[in-house]
Design a protein around this motif. Sequence first.
Motif, mmCIF file in Angstrom:
data_model
loop_
_atom_site.group_PDB
_atom_site.id
_atom_site.type_symbol
_atom_site.label_atom_id
_atom_site.label_comp_id
_atom_site.label_asym_id
_atom_site.label_seq_id
_atom_site.Cartn_x
_atom_site.Cartn_y
_atom_site.Cartn_z
ATOM 1 N N ARG A 120 0.846 -1.201 0.000
ATOM 2 C CA ARG A 120 0.000 0.000 0.000
ATOM 3 C C ARG A 120 0.877 1.245 0.000
ATOM 4 N NH1 ARG A 120 -5.180 0.283 3.807
ATOM 5 N NH2 ARG A 120 -5.229 -1.745 2.776
ATOM 6 N N HIS A 121 0.512 2.209 -0.836
ATOM 7 C CA HIS A 121 1.238 3.481 -0.789
ATOM 8 C C HIS A 121 0.351 4.635 -1.261
ATOM 9 C CE1 HIS A 121 1.830 3.159 -5.162
ATOM 10 N NE2 HIS A 121 2.438 2.001 -4.999
ATOM 11 N N HIS A 122 0.662 5.819 -0.766
ATOM 12 C CA HIS A 122 -0.034 7.033 -1.189
ATOM 13 C C HIS A 122 0.383 7.375 -2.616
ATOM 14 C CE1 HIS A 122 -1.662 8.625 2.771
ATOM 15 N NE2 HIS A 122 -1.008 7.528 3.113
ATOM 16 N N CYS A 123 -0.524 8.009 -3.348
ATOM 17 C CA CYS A 123 -0.186 8.318 -4.750
ATOM 18 C C CYS A 123 -0.822 9.609 -5.247
ATOM 19 C CB CYS A 123 -0.579 7.153 -5.666
ATOM 20 S SG CYS A 123 -2.244 6.565 -5.478
ATOM 21 N N HIS A 124 -1.147 10.528 -4.325
ATOM 22 C CA HIS A 124 -1.675 11.821 -4.769
ATOM 23 C C HIS A 124 -1.299 12.894 -3.756
ATOM 24 C CE1 HIS A 124 -4.411 14.593 -6.799
ATOM 25 N NE2 HIS A 124 -4.812 14.976 -5.597
ATOM 26 N N PRO A 125 -0.616 13.947 -4.214
ATOM 27 C CA PRO A 125 -0.045 14.109 -5.551
ATOM 28 C C PRO A 125 1.146 13.167 -5.737
ATOM 29 C CG PRO A 125 0.074 16.163 -4.264
ATOM 30 C CD PRO A 125 -0.389 15.103 -3.352
ATOM 31 N N ILE A 126 1.270 12.605 -6.918
ATOM 32 C CA ILE A 126 2.261 11.564 -7.162
ATOM 33 C C ILE A 126 3.679 12.045 -6.861
ATOM 34 C CG2 ILE A 126 3.411 10.346 -9.057
ATOM 35 C CD1 ILE A 126 0.700 9.488 -10.039
ATOM 36 N N ASP A 127 4.001 13.265 -7.247
ATOM 37 C CA ASP A 127 5.371 13.754 -7.084
ATOM 38 C C ASP A 127 5.806 13.816 -5.622
ATOM 39 O OD1 ASP A 127 5.603 13.940 -9.787
ATOM 40 O OD2 ASP A 127 5.253 16.109 -9.882
ATOM 41 N N GLU A 128 4.849 13.865 -4.704
ATOM 42 C CA GLU A 128 5.183 13.895 -3.275
ATOM 43 C C GLU A 128 5.535 12.512 -2.729
ATOM 44 O OE1 GLU A 128 2.518 15.766 -0.569
ATOM 45 O OE2 GLU A 128 2.271 17.559 -1.812
ATOM 46 N N PHE A 129 5.088 11.456 -3.420
ATOM 47 C CA PHE A 129 5.210 10.124 -2.832
ATOM 48 C C PHE A 129 5.971 9.112 -3.678
ATOM 49 C CE2 PHE A 129 1.183 11.888 -1.083
ATOM 50 C CZ PHE A 129 1.534 11.884 0.254
ATOM 51 N N ILE A 130 6.169 9.380 -4.961
ATOM 52 C CA ILE A 130 6.719 8.356 -5.844
ATOM 53 C C ILE A 130 8.114 7.906 -5.413
ATOM 54 C CG2 ILE A 130 7.691 9.974 -7.533
ATOM 55 C CD1 ILE A 130 6.719 7.991 -9.726
ATOM 56 N N HIS A 131 8.862 8.769 -4.760
ATOM 57 C CA HIS A 131 10.204 8.379 -4.317
ATOM 58 C C HIS A 131 10.165 7.333 -3.210
ATOM 59 C CE1 HIS A 131 9.061 11.403 -1.330
ATOM 60 N NE2 HIS A 131 10.017 10.932 -0.545
ATOM 61 N N LEU A 132 8.994 7.138 -2.593
ATOM 62 C CA LEU A 132 8.841 6.141 -1.529
ATOM 63 C C LEU A 132 8.408 4.776 -2.063
ATOM 64 C CD1 LEU A 132 6.859 8.362 1.033
ATOM 65 C CD2 LEU A 132 9.330 7.902 1.021
ATOM 66 N N TRP A 133 7.957 4.739 -3.299
ATOM 67 C CA TRP A 133 7.427 3.491 -3.862
ATOM 68 C C TRP A 133 8.539 2.462 -4.053
ATOM 69 C CZ3 TRP A 133 3.872 5.333 -8.484
ATOM 70 C CH2 TRP A 133 2.868 6.174 -7.990
ATOM 71 N N PRO A 134 8.160 1.196 -4.238
ATOM 72 C CA PRO A 134 9.176 0.151 -4.461
ATOM 73 C C PRO A 134 10.097 0.498 -5.634
ATOM 74 C CG PRO A 134 7.034 -0.849 -4.086
ATOM 75 C CD PRO A 134 6.789 0.620 -4.184
ATOM 76 N N GLN A 135 11.391 0.224 -5.442
ATOM 77 C CA GLN A 135 12.373 0.449 -6.509
ATOM 78 C C GLN A 135 12.496 -0.761 -7.437
ATOM 79 O OE1 GLN A 135 15.552 1.666 -3.650
ATOM 80 N NE2 GLN A 135 15.719 3.482 -4.945
#
Length: 341
Positions: A132-147
């Motif tokens: 589970r991860h936040h995705c709005h606004p995407i630019d605030e959270f995308i760096h936390l997503w799985p690599q």
Amino acid sequence: MEKLLSSWSSAAIHLPENYVFPVHSRPGDATVPFCNTLPIIDLNTAFAGARQDAVQQVLEACQDFGVFQVINHGVDEDLVIDTMRVVKEFFDMPNEDKANVYSEDPNKKCRLYTSTYDYENEKVHLWRDNLRHHCHPIDEFIHLWPQKPARYRDVVKKYSLQVGDLSSRILDLICEGLGLGPTYFGDGLIGAQLFSANHYPPCPNPDLALGLPKHCDANLITFLLQDDIYGLQLYRNGEWLGIEPIPNAFVVILGHQAQVISNGKLTSPEHRAVTNSTDHRISIVYSINPKPDSIIEPAKVLINDSNPPLYQAFQFKEFLKTYEVKKDYNEGALEDFKIKA
């Protein structure tokens, strides 16, 4: 990491006792028929006529069922297939590649975990792993997503943007059907959006376990993508009915907040996820939530002398606290916010 089902479930011959649901809530071995009357809305066809046709179809589905399937929805089919593929690739990775995402801290904005946020205090565990991860606004959270997988962020970003656009279109139709202003569902009511992927491994005793128990969604609205393995069930008129997977379709499910805002005109349906003994199953959930401080209340345009408000105003974070403390995930979650006659 050893708690993850994917770490040990393939070796399980019998269901561990702490995964066995009480008799009254376990699925059992009774055959559950598909819900043949569940609305399937073709947005292309709906918009081919007057816009009012699309408005009416969506509104009736939200009033009668609180859930429907939507096809020809505008989300690119290749992207839908690729998103399901990359999520499966994530869950298929060895544990060492998933370790930096795994967390038992419910406050993390991106995490992989098993069962629920409260694993240690649960009486019964759910047969699922969840990313589970936040995705709005995407630019605030995308760096936390799985690599890993390497293309995960690129694919899921495109998917989130397109499903977010679809959610806006559906909410606009609901707004129109209810007679709300076109900007009613502003950023406060849709500003917290989550991408959530469930992995349900094969279960040794699917009659005793659940991937998700009977519940209503706490959010505003959900867009759920099933793979081709059946597992989603709807509780309607006192019986369980299956929701058949349709290729490239989204299951749209109204949450409690839609029920409150509509002053009970729309319904938030009870549903659950069952397991099976042979196949891995994946479902991808795109959840539209209000921001924590947002005020939720029946829309004032719907209130008059013959239609008094059924619910008091509350902050969304107040509702979530009650939802989790009471651990009543069905209609009872709204009980504290109902206006007593």
